[in-house]
Each structure stands twice: as structure tokens, then as C-alpha cells.
Design an enzyme around this catalytic site. Structure first.
Site, PDB file in Angstrom:
ATOM      1  N   GLU A   1       0.828  -1.211   0.000  1.00  0.00           N
ATOM      2  CA  GLU A   1       0.000   0.000   0.000  1.00  0.00           C
ATOM      3  C   GLU A   1       0.861   1.260   0.000  1.00  0.00           C
ATOM      4  O   GLU A   1       0.628   2.195  -0.782  1.00  0.00           O
ATOM      5  CB  GLU A   1      -0.929   0.023   1.216  1.00  0.00           C
ATOM      6  CG  GLU A   1      -1.962  -1.100   1.260  1.00  0.00           C
ATOM      7  CD  GLU A   1      -2.963  -1.066   0.107  1.00  0.00           C
ATOM      8  OE1 GLU A   1      -3.006  -0.083  -0.637  1.00  0.00           O
ATOM      9  OE2 GLU A   1      -3.703  -2.055  -0.040  1.00  0.00           O
TER      10      GLU A   1
ATOM     11  N   ARG B   1      -9.016   4.027  -7.670  1.00  0.00           N
ATOM     12  CA  ARG B   1      -8.416   3.793  -6.360  1.00  0.00           C
ATOM     13  C   ARG B   1      -9.553   3.640  -5.352  1.00  0.00           C
ATOM     14  O   ARG B   1     -10.559   4.350  -5.439  1.00  0.00           O
ATOM     15  CB  ARG B   1      -7.511   4.956  -5.948  1.00  0.00           C
ATOM     16  CG  ARG B   1      -6.385   5.258  -6.920  1.00  0.00           C
ATOM     17  CD  ARG B   1      -5.539   4.064  -7.227  1.00  0.00           C
ATOM     18  NE  ARG B   1      -5.019   3.409  -6.028  1.00  0.00           N
ATOM     19  CZ  ARG B   1      -4.502   2.195  -6.018  1.00  0.00           C
ATOM     20  NH1 ARG B   1      -4.448   1.482  -7.117  1.00  0.00           N
ATOM     21  NH2 ARG B   1      -4.058   1.690  -4.905  1.00  0.00           N
TER      22      ARG B   1
ATOM     23  N   ASN C   1       1.331   3.868  -3.108  1.00  0.00           N
ATOM     24  CA  ASN C   1       0.971   5.280  -2.933  1.00  0.00           C
ATOM     25  C   ASN C   1       2.083   6.211  -3.399  1.00  0.00           C
ATOM     26  O   ASN C   1       1.825   7.230  -4.050  1.00  0.00           O
ATOM     27  CB  ASN C   1       0.640   5.562  -1.464  1.00  0.00           C
ATOM     28  CG  ASN C   1      -0.781   5.148  -1.111  1.00  0.00           C
ATOM     29  OD1 ASN C   1      -1.573   4.786  -1.975  1.00  0.00           O
ATOM     30  ND2 ASN C   1      -1.091   5.211   0.167  1.00  0.00           N
TER      31      ASN C   1
HETATM   32  N1  LIG Z   1       2.914   9.052  -0.975  1.00  0.00           N
HETATM   33  C1  LIG Z   1       1.877   9.863  -1.228  1.00  0.00           C
HETATM   34  N2  LIG Z   1       2.080  11.054  -1.876  1.00  0.00           N
HETATM   35  C2  LIG Z   1       1.049  11.890  -2.142  1.00  0.00           C
HETATM   36  N3  LIG Z   1      -0.240  11.644  -1.803  1.00  0.00           N
HETATM   37  C3  LIG Z   1      -0.506  10.490  -1.149  1.00  0.00           C
HETATM   38  C4  LIG Z   1       0.524   9.541  -0.828  1.00  0.00           C
HETATM   39  N4  LIG Z   1      -0.042   8.520  -0.178  1.00  0.00           N
HETATM   40  C5  LIG Z   1      -1.361   8.789  -0.090  1.00  0.00           C
HETATM   41  N5  LIG Z   1      -1.651   9.979  -0.675  1.00  0.00           N
HETATM   42  C6  LIG Z   1      -2.992  10.617  -0.734  1.00  0.00           C
HETATM   43  O1  LIG Z   1      -3.847   9.988   0.203  1.00  0.00           O
HETATM   44  C7  LIG Z   1      -5.015   9.469  -0.451  1.00  0.00           C
HETATM   45  C8  LIG Z   1      -5.495   8.208   0.235  1.00  0.00           C
HETATM   46  O2  LIG Z   1      -4.539   7.155   0.095  1.00  0.00           O
HETATM   47  P1  LIG Z   1      -5.045   5.647   0.191  1.00  0.00           P
HETATM   48  O3  LIG Z   1      -5.772   5.461   1.483  1.00  0.00           O
HETATM   49  O4  LIG Z   1      -3.894   4.746  -0.056  1.00  0.00           O
HETATM   50  O5  LIG Z   1      -6.125   5.529  -0.974  1.00  0.00           O
HETATM   51  P2  LIG Z   1      -5.910   5.438  -2.563  1.00  0.00           P
HETATM   52  O6  LIG Z   1      -4.480   5.103  -2.847  1.00  0.00           O
HETATM   53  O7  LIG Z   1      -6.831   4.350  -2.973  1.00  0.00           O
HETATM   54  O8  LIG Z   1      -6.299   6.774  -3.119  1.00  0.00           O
HETATM   55  C9  LIG Z   1      -4.614   9.308  -1.895  1.00  0.00           C
HETATM   56  O9  LIG Z   1      -5.713   9.343  -2.765  1.00  0.00           O
HETATM   57  C10 LIG Z   1      -3.656  10.484  -2.092  1.00  0.00           C
HETATM   58  O10 LIG Z   1      -4.383  11.675  -2.328  1.00  0.00           O
HETATM   59 MG   LIG Z   2      -3.348   3.751  -1.825  1.00  0.00          MG
END
Ligand SMILES: Nc1ncnc2c1ncn2[C@@H]1O[C@H](COP(=O)(O)OP(=O)(O)O)[C@@H](O)[C@H]1O
Ligand SMILES: [Mg+2]
Lengths: 102, 160
Positions: B64, B124, B68
Site C-alpha cells: 500500500e 483507487r 501510494n
Molecule cells: N505518498 C503519497 N504522496 C502523495 N499523496 C498520497 C501519498 N499517499 C497517499 N496519498 C494521498 O492519500 C489518499 C489516500 O490514500 P489511500 O488510502 O492509499 O487511498 P488510494 O491510494 O486508494 O487513493 C490518496 O488518494 C492520495 O491523495
Molecule cells: Mg493507496
């Protein structure tokens, strides 16, 4: 290698990969949607017989197909999922929308 | 805010000095590397004699966070900047740090809410942080817009 997609009597069966992650998600999503667009598919079965790993990218693939078929009254089924995959599906809340079968 | 941030990275540095073992991995932000990253950490943690379930929990959480960094941090564009995966082992605990130098997160609290995603067009699910939280004992996120994101996680292994 088994075929990834199979259509029979309005059901599309998708053989899920061994590792269902973001790397694999696009291929499955695009392949499945090609079949959905033919109009010959109403329901979708995700077959997890070969799947050992799945993360939230797999949840996105299932939920995305659910959105497409449910507006025409279609069903989504997850079949042959091991206990780990079931746990991931359960945690995501998808169990309210899809059917899980052995 | 700033104080807590320093506390976390200092804690990471200090504890690392007492670690029984540690690893560091730098990968290009390509989706091909997602399975490599989670399998590498899983192999590293076998030294703690984990249960199969503990291995799966850590694999999911690493997957995960790395995903991300690749799709959100670096916006799926690849490039030269790395995703850096570090881990160390102390007595019965694995500590993991996953870092990118990408776009960063403007509102961490909102980003961590289950089902929240900024990329619904990529299907996502918004469950990444929820899974990290569910499968690890500790989760802490630091981020700065335009600078990048660091995810710290830890989990006790064996002997519950
Ligand atoms: N490493 C990262 N850099 C920038 N934004 C991030 C990062 N990790 C998470 N995010 C932000 O947090 C949100 C939620 O992450 P997550 O719970 O993994 O859901 P998803 O990946 O399905 O969108 C993402 O949609 C993104 O906007
Ligand atoms: Mg994610």
C-alpha cells in the site's frame, strides 16, 4: 496458462492473477471493460483460485466493475478466494455489495 | 506539529542504532517494483520467525505505501527520484519506513480516512491507509506539499 477472460450465458469470468496489485490492475480493468462494452455480459465472476496476494488495488478493480454492472441489475461474485483474500474483501466493506462463494 | 515530526524521525534514528539488523532498498517508482519491494521486506522479516499471517499483513502494508508513492507521490510518471524502503528489526518487532520525494499530501487527516481518494478516475479504493492501519500496530505519516511523504509503521512479530 488459463485465459484471463471467459464469457458464458451473460457471465464474464475473470481469472485473477497470482498477485492482484496496482501493477496488474490496469490490464484487468481494461480487458474486463472491453467485454462489458460488447453488451453480452450482465454479471461478473472474479475467480481467485490462483490468487495468493491482493491489496486495495484489487478492491478498486472489483468495486469499479460492480459500479458498471449493478446499474443494469448485474451481479458480482468472488469465487474460490482464500481466507486472506476474504479478509481483505471483508475489511473493504465490499461484502455488502458482492457475493462470496466457494 | 514540528515538534512531533522531529520526535518521530529522531526516534527512528535512535532505535535504529540498537537494531539487530536493518535493510535499505531504493527503487525506481515503477509498478513492476511493487511486488519486489513487499517480497524483499517479507524475506527480511523471516529472521523474526513470523507467522504466515504476520508476513501477509506486512506485505499488504508495504504494498500500500509503496504503491501510494508511485501513483500519488510521483503521479505515475516514473522519473529519477526513488522510493526508499527501510526496515530494521528489534526484539520481536519490525519497523518500516517508506519515503518518496514526490508531491506530498496537503491534509494528512483527510487522506487517511477510509474511502478517501484523490484518484477515483484510476479506480483507487481509498483503502490504502485503512489497510496499513489494520495490519500494522503503529502507523505515522509525515508529509510536506512539494517535498514528499514518509510513512512509518511497526508491528510486533511472534509471541503474542
Ligand atoms: N505518498 C503519497 N504522496 C502523495 N499523496 C498520497 C501519498 N499517499 C497517499 N496519498 C494521498 O492519500 C489518499 C489516500 O490514500 P489511500 O488510502 O492509499 O487511498 P488510494 O491510494 O486508494 O487513493 C490518496 O488518494 C492520495 O491523495
Ligand atoms: Mg493507496
Amino acid at each position: 496458462m488459463e485465459k484471463m477472460f471467459m464469457v458464458k450465458d451473460g457471465w464474464l469470468t475473470i481469472t485473477m492473477p497470482e498477485e492482484m496489485d496496482h501493477h496488474k490492475a490496469e490490464e484487468i480493468r481494461e480487458g474486463a471493460d472491453d467485454y462489458l462494452l460488447t453488451g453480452k455480459v450482465l454479471h461478473v465472476i472474479f475467480d481467485f483460485s490462483n490468487t495468493k496476494f491482493m491489496d486495495s488495488s484489487g478492491i478498486g478493480v472489483i468495486a469499479g466493475r460492480y459500479k458498471k454492472v449493478s446499474c443494469y441489475g448485474g451481479k458480482v461474485v468472488a469465487a474460490h478466494a482464500n481466507s486472506r483474500i476474504r479478509k481483505i474483501i471483508m475489511l473493504s466493506g465490499l461484502t455488502d455489495l458482492i457475493e462470496i462463494v466457494d | 506539529m514540528v515538534k512531533q515530526k522531529e520526535a518521530w524521525s529522531n526516534g527512528w534514528q535512535m532505535n535504529q542504532e540498537e537494531a539487530a539488523n536493518r535493510m535499505e532498498l531504493r527503487i525506481m517508482p515503477l509498478s513492476e517494483n511493487e511486488s519486489f519491494a513487499r517480497v524483499a521486506v517479507a524475506a527480511f522479516m523471516t529472521q523474526l520467525d513470523p507467522t504466515l499471517e504476520e508476513v501477509e499483513d506486512v506485505k499488504t502494508a508495504v504494498s500500500e505505501a509503496v504503491t501510494n508513492s508511485i501513483i500519488h507521490g510521483y503521479e505515475n510518471k516514473g522519473g529519477d527520484k526513488p522510493v526508499i524502503i527501510e526496515a530494521y528489526l528489534t526484539h520481536r518487532r519490525i519497523h518500516i519506513k517508506i519515503e518518496d520525494r514526490g508531491v506530498g499530501i496537503d491534509d494528512i487527516g483527510r487522506a487517511m480516512e477510509p474511502l478517501f481518494t484523490t484518484k477515483p478516475e484510476l479506480e483507487r479504493s481509498g483503502m490504502g491507509f485503512a489497510f496499513m492501519e489494520a495490519f500494522m500496530d503503529e502507523l505515522h505519516v509525515e508529509s510536506k506539499q512539494g517535498r514528499g511523504t514518509v510513512v512509518y509503521m511497526s508491528k510486533q512479530i511472534g509471541g503474542q
